[in-house]
Design an enzyme around this catalytic site. Sequence first.
Site, short mmCIF file in Angstrom:
data_model
loop_
_atom_site.label_atom_id
_atom_site.label_comp_id
_atom_site.label_asym_id
_atom_site.label_seq_id
_atom_site.Cartn_x
_atom_site.Cartn_y
_atom_site.Cartn_z
N GLU A 276 0.86 -1.18 0.00
CA GLU A 276 0.00 0.00 0.00
C GLU A 276 0.90 1.23 0.00
O GLU A 276 1.95 1.24 0.67
CB GLU A 276 -0.90 0.03 1.23
CG GLU A 276 -1.69 1.34 1.30
CD GLU A 276 -2.81 1.36 2.32
OE1 GLU A 276 -2.73 0.62 3.31
OE2 GLU A 276 -3.77 2.13 2.11
N CYS B 4 -6.64 1.35 2.86
CA CYS B 4 -7.56 2.49 2.82
C CYS B 4 -7.38 3.31 1.54
O CYS B 4 -8.28 4.07 1.15
CB CYS B 4 -7.33 3.39 4.03
SG CYS B 4 -7.78 2.62 5.58
N ASN C 264 -12.18 -2.90 0.59
CA ASN C 264 -11.18 -3.12 1.65
C ASN C 264 -11.78 -2.75 2.99
O ASN C 264 -12.33 -1.66 3.14
CB ASN C 264 -9.95 -2.23 1.41
CG ASN C 264 -9.01 -2.24 2.60
OD1 ASN C 264 -8.42 -3.26 2.92
ND2 ASN C 264 -8.90 -1.10 3.28
N GLU C 265 -11.67 -3.63 3.95
CA GLU C 265 -11.99 -3.33 5.34
C GLU C 265 -13.33 -2.60 5.51
O GLU C 265 -13.41 -1.57 6.15
CB GLU C 265 -10.86 -2.47 5.93
CG GLU C 265 -10.62 -2.72 7.38
CD GLU C 265 -9.41 -1.97 7.92
OE1 GLU C 265 -9.45 -0.74 7.99
OE2 GLU C 265 -8.44 -2.64 8.30
O1 AHR Z 1 -2.14 -0.83 6.80
C1 AHR Z 1 -2.65 0.40 7.19
C2 AHR Z 1 -4.17 0.45 7.11
O2 AHR Z 1 -4.75 -0.38 8.05
C3 AHR Z 1 -4.78 -0.05 5.82
O3 AHR Z 1 -4.77 0.92 4.85
C4 AHR Z 1 -6.17 -0.38 6.21
O4 AHR Z 1 -6.72 -1.41 5.43
C5 AHR Z 1 -6.07 -0.70 7.68
O5 AHR Z 1 -6.94 0.08 8.42
#
Ligand code: AHR
Length: 661
Positions: free
Chosen positions: A46, A247, A384-385
């Site tokens: 990321e 994120c 994601n998440e």
């Molecule tokens: O790894 C940092 C963040 O942690 C990522 O972007 C997210 O998916 C999680 O909240």
Amino acid sequence: MKLKNMILGAALAMSLTATAQDNVITVNTAKPGAPVQPTMYGIFFEDINFAADGGLYGELVKNRSFEFTPDHLLGWQAFGKVEILDDGPFDKNPHYARLRTMGHGDWWTGLVNEGFFGIGVERDKEYRFSVYARVPDGGTQMLRVQLIEPYTQEEHQEFTQADIKVTSRDWQKYTVVLKSRKTAPKAQLRLFLCNENGRSGSGVMDVEHVSLFPVDTWKGHENGMRRDLAQALADMKPGVFRFPGGCIVEGVTLENRYQWKNSVGPVENRPQNKNRWESTFTYRYYPDYFQSYGLGFYEFFLLSEEIGSEPLPVLNVGMACQYQNWNNESAHAPATEEGLKEYIDDCLDLIEFANGSTDTKWGKLRADMGHPEPFNMKLLGIGNEQWDEFYFKRVRIVADAVRKAHPEIKIIGTSGPDSEGHNFEIGWEAMKRQKADLVDEHFYRPISWFKNEWQRYDRYDRTGPKVFAGEYACHDRGKKWNHAGASIYEAAFITGIERNADVVHMATYAPLFSHVDGWQWRPDMIWYDNLRVAKSASYWVQALFAQNKGTNVLPITNSNFPRKGEDGVLASAVWDGETGEYIVKVANTFGEAKTVSIVLQGLKQAAEAKAITLDLSNYDGENTVDNPHLIEPRESAVQVSGNTISTTVPAKTFVVYKVKK
Ligand code: AHR
């Protein structure tokens, strides 16, 4: 009779030795169990902590296209007469700089770029400078290109220099290779506008997409990656490569989300995006954190191929980041087929980009970029998440559309940011109902959590979706930075992942990269400055699992398996059908050494054995760019007596035993 007695005696002696040990790990070599998925122990990339621009991506110039907002000269120091105009040659990056001479031989016009926390260059290494330029009023102008150290006591700030003559009224690309005469971790790039004699004359020059790359990138690609960082990834032998986030997939708002289509095609025309991590933490605030998208989806797929990992792209599901930003309907796209069309198209077009034939629109773009062969993408993360009905209703619509068109693609849903509790549970339930192939779960948790979860995956439903432990890392309470004292708990926990190879199909530590001068989140797996790299203790834990993942899990019994919340000696075992080895991993989380017997039941006599030991007993210890080799695995021979290794595992130590059949 005599012989029988001897055998009985030997067996008794062996079992006495075994029971005298703190732990007896009995490995059933006759019963290879579930296959260890080739996707195991991967990496998750990321662009956080300056992981892309300023990190893995080799570009050394910040704001090369003059597109940072609101200040188009962010990262640049302009002197003399410099204007920013917006009718440049690249429609998605329309801004460029106009340099106009000052009309006096002693007054100069030009630009200085500060790079990402400086520009790191090494003596005798080559750097490719390129620029799009024109002289709109005609004539001949020269661009003097210098590598400088602005704060020096030496006679000259510049230590390397080249001149580029510009004679065309039309935009043209100019390239020159500079050989650095110095090693400088925080150099700068200076451009002077001058006449043919190197003096400040009269005239105008426009410059756009000002770029500087090391010539020696990973695999020598021109739009390439930092060799040392990419090599660190390759060395791990990761099974899967997840990108581009995190994120960052979601964005602070939907407009700010990662849009893969902006990250492919000619680099000059990939539009910039504000990095969502620039303002997330005001105590680590980086108003100059943007995404050039120079490291985009093509480069990610190519890297996956080059390091032998399965590519796993994750796309937005029509939702902005719930966890870090607003969580209400108005922040997201309408949860209807029509409202989500753009997101569905993004998924379908991505599959075409990765796998489609070269006569399709997106397959052709892949071929034009240099890869006519398909990338053979098999996995797709959708969202994601995310959690709750916001997500469930949207992912259903997007996933249904993908499945209808591409039943061959495995879909990965998410159980949100929690590792247990209401939202986690309803997330898993929804993913089961929706028949997701895998569920991505995240746990950035303290040591106490890891100690409670030794048996986490033993309890998982074997009939539902498989697990992707997509983001995790251990820290001590209140101590969110890298330290070996936490990494030992990662090793111990991962033995539980390995024992449950039938249900956990992928696992990726997070975050991956971090620039020492520009981080937002700790701990991280690999740290670096502009010239140096440090592989953390957690990196070595991951690498040891990935490099020794084997082909099939072997059933084990552990005579002294720790209770919930307690320290312990944790173990897992695999058979490696490719190398003909039994591999047993043992992590001792106690503060003292423990005696351990490893009994390879079913094996008469091992041929040879070795141990790879990672000493994590230095609680605060960590590899840093100044001291990168403090914690590293070391190899030694091991005595096997018949089918048994009787050994002592030191305090807070992780050992991989490899036994040749
Ligand atoms: O790894 C940092 C963040 O942690 C990522 O972007 C997210 O998916 C999680 O909240």
